[in-house]
Motif scaffolding. Structure first.
Motif, PDB file in Angstrom:
ATOM      1  N   LEU A  70       1.006   4.603  -2.716  1.00 48.99           N
ATOM      2  CA  LEU A  70       1.086   5.863  -2.054  1.00 48.99           C
ATOM      3  C   LEU A  70       2.115   6.803  -2.696  1.00 48.99           C
ATOM      4  O   LEU A  70       2.012   7.837  -3.011  1.00 48.99           O
ATOM      5  CB  LEU A  70       0.775   5.956  -0.610  1.00 48.99           C
ATOM      6  N   GLN A 115       1.716   7.560  -6.108  1.00 49.34           N
ATOM      7  CA  GLN A 115       0.736   8.691  -6.122  1.00 49.34           C
ATOM      8  C   GLN A 115       1.097   9.922  -5.875  1.00 49.34           C
ATOM      9  O   GLN A 115       0.909  11.216  -6.371  1.00 49.34           O
ATOM     10  CB  GLN A 115      -0.345   8.204  -4.978  1.00 49.34           C
ATOM     11  N   LYS A 145      -5.788   5.994   5.915  1.00 49.60           N
ATOM     12  CA  LYS A 145      -6.880   5.885   5.132  1.00 49.60           C
ATOM     13  C   LYS A 145      -8.007   6.774   6.019  1.00 49.60           C
ATOM     14  O   LYS A 145      -9.303   6.286   6.476  1.00 49.60           O
ATOM     15  CB  LYS A 145      -7.629   4.533   5.059  1.00 49.60           C
ATOM     16  N   LEU A 167      -2.191   9.640   4.472  1.00 47.42           N
ATOM     17  CA  LEU A 167      -3.049   8.710   3.644  1.00 47.42           C
ATOM     18  C   LEU A 167      -3.102   7.414   3.885  1.00 47.42           C
ATOM     19  O   LEU A 167      -3.962   6.592   3.783  1.00 47.42           O
ATOM     20  CB  LEU A 167      -2.800   9.044   2.318  1.00 47.42           C
ATOM     21  N   ALA A 168      -1.912   6.673   4.533  1.00 51.55           N
ATOM     22  CA  ALA A 168      -1.678   5.440   4.574  1.00 51.55           C
ATOM     23  C   ALA A 168      -2.620   4.840   5.855  1.00 51.55           C
ATOM     24  O   ALA A 168      -2.914   3.617   5.724  1.00 51.55           O
ATOM     25  CB  ALA A 168      -0.366   4.996   5.063  1.00 51.55           C
ATOM     26  N   GLN A 221       0.889  -1.189   0.130  1.00 51.59           N
ATOM     27  CA  GLN A 221       0.026  -0.035  -0.072  1.00 51.59           C
ATOM     28  C   GLN A 221       0.931   1.355   0.101  1.00 51.59           C
ATOM     29  O   GLN A 221       0.663   2.310  -0.851  1.00 51.59           O
ATOM     30  CB  GLN A 221      -0.928   0.181   1.320  1.00 51.59           C
ATOM     31  N   ALA A 236       1.683  11.040   2.205  1.00 46.56           N
ATOM     32  CA  ALA A 236       1.545   9.694   2.042  1.00 46.56           C
ATOM     33  C   ALA A 236       1.316   8.965   3.191  1.00 46.56           C
ATOM     34  O   ALA A 236       0.700   7.939   3.459  1.00 46.56           O
ATOM     35  CB  ALA A 236       2.785   9.107   1.124  1.00 46.56           C
TER      36      ALA A 236
END
Lengths: 231, 248
Positions: B127, B130, B161, B158-159, B123, B155
């Motif tokens: 990211l 991204q 979520k 965001l990991a 994951q 990132a």
């Protein structure tokens, strides 16, 4: 003669090394706990620790050795009536540790815990708040933040100060002689008294030098190990 | 439902009243930019939302779950868990210097969310792609530019979520030529309908990317509205004066 002296000094150095190792074993974690005390938001605890550190850092280790070794005996005159002190003393007796050596360990551990606690405190307080905040918003618990994020960075910061203090400890062990604990200096003095030889005493310097040299290499190794990052 | 609702938030630092009753509702997919002069309380407000500062009064609910009611913090597991729906990106990045880029991103998923390491890594690589830093996964923060560090920090946030991502002046610590790459990443998040709450001094960016602008001044919301309302025909003199300073 050289080999007789060397063997004898090695035996004394065994005790030196034992004082050194046991002091580190206990004082490194106790110092960390004390540093939390000195940074505590609970004022009475904070001041208690600060005053204690002030007393220990403000008096000679030699004096502390004497107080810890002879103190209980002096207090013992009236404390002998109290059964719990007797129980404590006989309990310690069951460990099979000679009481002189025990007193040395207590004094060294207390003394070095205080110095270490101040080094830890300096390292921990130098950490930026952002590291704690980043840990918090990522959901780490306070304990996780300390052990996964803060501790290794603190270790890197305090390593030079720690190595200094630990090398000082090597040489401070010679103070144990004050309360007649046999260690390397004592071993050398036997030759002065018995054979009128002064060189064994000077020879002890070589043992300290080699030991401190090895420690320096070891700390250099750790510093290089932690060199992979900056900041 | 509101993903974040703050009502009448007050905050004092000693005698200094930094927030004098700020209310804000954030719906899913909102991109809200909070602007205003230094010392207006915008960063403090943001930090209060994610529990980095304790409020002195008011109510906060995250995803309908009350976490502060009447200035009192709710001490339930649900309230604690509610904060996990918020992510935060700091002005000074606050990456962990002793961890590689990939470890910075995976540490919370592995140790907090208890996701298997392999999955967390996979994951994290997505990211990193991204935010355009795939080739940096084994670098350490000190080897990266400020803009790259901030992209890693995004990132990392965001990991987990999060439902909402908070940005506290994400480009203020960057050299001007590096702000663009960070703003581009945030812009992409907005286009993917991620809910964002951004404290910023980048007026053009705020105008572009936000669907709502909140102008704070002296501890209160002095004006709020769509970007066009705030930036074009704003009736508020204070806002105009502030923006005029910025445009010079």
């Amino acid at each position: 003669m050289f080999w007789t002296v060397t063997l004898s000094l090695l035996e004394g150095f065994g005790v030196t090394a034992k004082i050194f190792a046991l002091t580190l074993l206990f004082a490194l974690p106790i110092g960390l706990i004390m540093s939390f005390g000195s940074m505590s938001k609970f004022k009475p605890l904070k001041w208690l620790v600060k005053i204690f550190v002030w007393i220990i850092r403000g008096t000679p280790l030699m004096l502390q050795l004497i107080v810890i070794y002879y103190g209980p005996g002096l207090i013992g005159a009236w404390a002998a009536k109290l059964s719990y002190t007797n129980a404590l003393i006989s309990w310690i007796g069951t460990w099979g540790v000679p009481e002189r050596f025990f007193a040395v360990m207590v004094a060294f551990i207390i003394n070095y815990s205080c110095y270490f606690s101040e080094i830890y405190r300096g390292g921990i307080e130098s950490m930026s708040r952002g590291q704690y905040e980043a840990g918090q918003v990522l959901g780490f618990t306070k304990i996780q933040v300390f052990f996964k994020i803060i501790l290794i960075q603190v270790i890197k910061k305090i390593l030079p100060a720690m190595s200094n203090e630990i090398i000082t400890l090597v040489k401070d062990t010679s103070l144990a002689r004050i309360i007649a604990v046999y260690e390397i200096i004592w071993a050398a003095q036997v030759f002065i008294k018995r054979d009128g030889l002064i060189w064994p005493l000077i020879y002890t310097g070589a043992f300290y030098l080699v030991f401190c040299g090895l420690l320096t290499l070891l700390f250099g190794f750790f510093e290089r190990k932690l060199d992979y990052y900056k900041g | 439902m509101m993903v974040l609702e703050a009502k009448n938030i007050k905050k004092n630092f000693g005698k200094l009243e930094v927030l004098k009753g700020v209310s804000l509702s954030v719906s899913k997919g909102d991109v809200i930019a909070i602007i205003g002069p230094s010392g207006s309380g915008k960063s403090t407000f943001l930090r209060c939302m994610i529990n980095l500062e304790k409020v002195s009064g008011g109510d906060i609910a995250i995803d309908g779950e009350p976490v502060v009611t009447g200035g009192i913090y709710v001490k339930s597991q649900q309230a604690k868990d509610a904060y996990k729906k918020l992510g935060m990106v700091f002005q000074n990045f606050n990456l962990f210097p002793h961890m590689s880029v990939i470890d910075n991103i995976t540490s919370a998923p592995i140790h907090v969310k208890k996701i298997p390491a392999a999955e967390a890594k996979e994951q994290a690589r997505k990211l990193l792609a991204q935010v355009g830093l795939s080739e940096k996964e084994n670098s350490y923060p000190f080897e990266l530019s400020g803009g790259q560090q901030q992209r890693v920090a995004i990132a990392r946030a965001l990991a987990l979520k999060p439902d909402i991502l908070l940005f506290d002046e994400p480009t203020s610590a960057l050299d001007p030529e590096l702000t663009g790459e960070v703003l581009a990443v945030i812009r992409n998040l907005a286009q993917e309908h991620m809910t964002l709450l951004i404290v910023t001094h980048e007026m053009a960016f705020a105008h572009d990317v936000a669907n709502k602008i909140v102008f704070m001044d002296k501890g209160v919301i002095a004006a709020e509205g769509s970007p066009d309302e705030i930036f074009c025909n704003c009736p508020n003199e204070r806002v105009n004066a502030f923006l005029k300073n910025y445009n010079q």
